[in-house]
Each structure stands twice: as structure tokens, then as C-alpha cells.
Enzyme design. Structure first.
Site, PDB file in Angstrom:
ATOM      1  N   HIS A   1       0.827  -1.203   0.000  1.00  0.00           N
ATOM      2  CA  HIS A   1       0.000   0.000   0.000  1.00  0.00           C
ATOM      3  C   HIS A   1       0.862   1.254   0.000  1.00  0.00           C
ATOM      4  CE1 HIS A   1       0.611  -0.964   4.286  1.00  0.00           C
ATOM      5  NE2 HIS A   1       0.364   0.315   4.571  1.00  0.00           N
TER       6      HIS A   1
ATOM      7  N   HIS B   1       0.755   5.358   0.872  1.00  0.00           N
ATOM      8  CA  HIS B   1       0.080   6.451   1.569  1.00  0.00           C
ATOM      9  C   HIS B   1       0.187   7.718   0.717  1.00  0.00           C
ATOM     10  CE1 HIS B   1      -0.246   4.525   5.606  1.00  0.00           C
ATOM     11  NE2 HIS B   1       0.781   3.839   5.152  1.00  0.00           N
TER      12      HIS B   1
END
Length: 137
Positions: free
Chosen positions: A99, A101
Site C-alpha cells: 500500500h 500512503h
């Protein structure tokens, strides 16, 4: 292997505030944001982090992170944007599904990224540069 929260979000088992989705990725707002608009860009395929994510997927995720950053900057009036990944526990990774950010930033938000810095000798730096250059060829 137990599913991560992100896999459960992808499968619709856990709700999210989705802001974008395509065949490769899902983008949603973080439930514990640093600032309003803090978003996560994740691949729909499982990969632990950048080390085992296919290059084409990494490229797509970062292109999407850029688009999210531009949208956030305009929408929330951010002065800057942090785009980053934590890869492995030692780097702060807490959810072991790739992932990115995307975080809106303001000069007055009070957050500091780096708390200190180390210095290394010229010999150490040059030796490392030589080894990395060799690995990257």
C-alpha cells in the site's frame, strides 16, 4: 495465511470510503488519517510489499498515487503531499499488503518526518555506492 484487512476490504467484507477503483487497484481514505484526505492506494492482487509486487503493478500504483495527490492538493488546498510506502516491519509496515500512503500536508500541521540524521564517512559512502552500482547493472 490469514487475510489482511486490505484483502477483506477488497472483497467487500469490511467497508471503506472508496474514492477510486479500477481492475488493478483500489483507493480509499485511511480510517486513521494523518490529515483529512489521507488516502491509501492498494493493489487488488495480494502482495506483501514492494519487494514481491510485479513491476507493472508498482508502476500503476504510483501513477495512481500521483493522480490522487493532484486531486487532493486541489480539493483540500494542501500545501504539499507525502507519498510513501513502509516495506517490512523495521520500516514501519503494519499491514502486510502492499500500500501507498498519499497524505495532504500543511506547513502548520506539526508533523515531522525525519527526527535526526546520521553521518557516514566518505569511505563508507563510496563503498556502498560501488556495491549498489554493481547490483543495479
Amino acid at each position: 495465511m490469514e487475510q489482511t484487512i486490505f484483502e477483506r476490504i477488497i472483497q467487500g467484507e469490511i467497508p471503506c470510503t472508496k474514492i477510486y477503483e479500477d481492475e488493478i487497484c483500489l483507493v480509499f481514505l485511511d480510517i486513521q488519517p494523518l490529515n483529512l484526505g489521507h488516502a491509501l492506494v492498494i493493489p487488488k492482487i495480494h502482495s506483501r510489499n514492494i519487494f514481491d509486487t510485479p513491476d507493472e503493478t508498482v508502476a500503476h500504483l504510483f501513477v495512481m498515487a500521483k493522480k490522487v495527490a493532484l486531486a487532493l492538493k486541489e480539493t483540500v488546498g494542501a500545501e504539499g503531499i507525502n507519498i510513501y510506502m513502509n516495506n517490512e516491519a523495521a520500516a514501519g509496515q503494519m499491514v502486510f499488503h502492499t500500500h501507498i500512503h498519499v497524505i495532504p500536508r500543511y506547513s502548520t500541521d506539526g508533523y515531522v518526518l525525519w527526527h535526526g540524521k546520521k553521518t557516514y564517512s566518505e569511505e563508507e559512502t563510496n563503498n556502498l555506492a560501488e556495491k549498489l552500482t554493481h547490483k543495479l547493472q
